[in-house]
Design an enzyme around this catalytic site. Structure first.
Site: not given
Ligand code: UDP
Length: 384
Positions: A208
């Site tokens: 993403h």
């Molecule tokens: N996550 C989720 N469902 C999904 C994909 C990711 O619950 O289909 C969770 C994942 O376990 C993590 C969080 O979303 O806790 C990560 O969010 P994201 O990747 O949007 O943000 P980042 O961590 O890169 O800031």
């Protein structure tokens, strides 16, 4: 910790990872927490459903933030937070991580001289192309209490001249959140069945970040490698973030999804269950880099840089989109069951599962002290 008055701690957040990482702290704060959601992630699948699943109380919502350019997001949230904090000043403000929502919360606290606590302070990618890097550096400069998750995070802050007395080494809240929300073995088996995969026999992928989605060549390179891994015979589950879906359609890359098992974004428990049994995870997420260390699973991180070096080498490899991704994934997959056992036995470098409790204690002190200074009696009964 000193008992805090109802809604006396403003918890400002706006995205899926903040909801995840702050859920246990909000639970521990109980009625003292006033959750303010900026609406940075306004999508039902990234936000509404998550609030319910994680048991987060109904937030106060800001408007006009989601889908806007970064400066507008920060400016719009800041103006509304200032009005909220003026009408009813909290005794302390909490922000987590490095989002635009977190920076707006930090600036609003600073503008009203409210004590600010930063959860997950001191992460540094040293990559000035990432807006998040600027956000986290700014928030750490503004915060009164900096909760560093790891000794490396603490060292980063000290190297930037942050006084040691403002830094607390707490661990990362994600450790206890994963433990609390991972479904039990029976429910995990049922979920694997429902998704038509068998334990240790599939790959779970998430993509993403703008560096992978906004450049059609990078997006094509990532999807080409996932497609090739699926063609080798490893089922690839891909819960698609709405931004990625939109970019894939715009770049005409839909045919590259044909061999992948594409789903909508998954609920948190479902995602953890599928990550727990995946032979390999491929992701550009920040939070997933931490979660795999609690779940004991291998990860290939598709990014130019990481602010979480603690997860690298044992649990994860950092690769660029393209053939390096495929090579690293195949190398990890061939290491097999022995390697998975080794990883499962390693402690997470991100803490012992007590970070939220430590941070709740720090907030009790911070908000209680301020109330004393102001001559407002804090309710000093002891809390659990
Ligand atoms: N996550 C989720 N469902 C999904 C994909 C990711 O619950 O289909 C969770 C994942 O376990 C993590 C969080 O979303 O806790 C990560 O969010 P994201 O990747 O949007 O943000 P980042 O961590 O890169 O800031």
């Amino acid at each position: 910790m000193p008992e805090l008055a109802p809604r006396s701690v403003a918890v400002v957040l706006g995205t899926r990872p903040e909801l995840v990482k702050l859920t246990d702290l909000i639970r521990l704060l109980g009625p003292a927490a006033h959750v303010v959601h900026t609406g940075q992630h306004y999508d039902e699948e990234l936000s509404g459903r998550f609030l319910e699943e994680l048991g987060i109380p109904e937030p106060t919502y800001l408007t006009g933030v989601g889908g806007q350019p970064r400066a507008v997001q920060i400016g719009a949230a800041l103006a509304q937070l200032d009005a909220l904090f003026t009408a009813r000043p909290p005794r302390a403000v909490v922000v987590q991580g490095d989002t635009n929502a977190a920076l707006a919360g930090a600036l609003a606290a600073n503008a009203r001289s409210l004590p600010l606590l930063h959860v997950e302070a001191g992460l540094r990618s040293r990559d000035r192309n990432m807006p998040e890097e600027h956000n986290r550096v700014l928030i750490d400069q503004l915060a009164d209490v900096l909760c560093a998750a790891t000794p490396d995070n603490r060292a980063n802050l000290l190297a930037e001249g942050v006084p040691a007395e403002r830094i607390a080494l707490t661990g990362n809240t994600v450790v206890e959140v994963v433990r609390r929300h991972l479904p039990d073995a029976g429910r995990r088996a049922a979920l694997l069945d429902a998704y038509g995969v068998r334990a240790d026999g599939y790959l779970l992928a998430t993509v993403h970040r703008p560096e992978n989605t906004d450049d059609p060549a990078a997006l094509r390179a990532v999807l080409t490698e996932l497609d090739a891994l699926a063609a080798d015979g490893t089922p690839v589950l891909l819960p698609l973030h709405p931004r990625t879906r939109a970019r894939i359609e715009a770049a005409g890359l839909l045919p590259l999804l044909d061999r992948l098992r594409v789903t909508r974004p998954l609920g948190y428990g479902t995602f953890l269950a599928l990550a727990r049994h995946a032979a390999l995870i491929v992701s550009d997420s920040g939070g997933v880099q931490e979660e795999v260390t609690v779940l004991g699973r291998p990860l290939v991180v598709v990014r130019a840089s990481t602010e979480r070096p603690e997860a690298m080498s044992d649990f994860a490899d950092l690769v660029s989109p393209g053939p390096e991704l495929g090579r690293a994934a195949r190398a990890r997959l061939t290491r097999g069951a022995d390697e998975r056992e080794r990883l499962a036995a390693l402690p997470s470098p991100f803490g012992d599962g007590s970070a939220s409790r430590r941070i709740a204690g720090l907030l009790g002190e911070l908000a209680g002290t301020r109330a004393i200074e102001e001559g407002r009696a804090p309710e000093l009964a002891t809390a659990a």
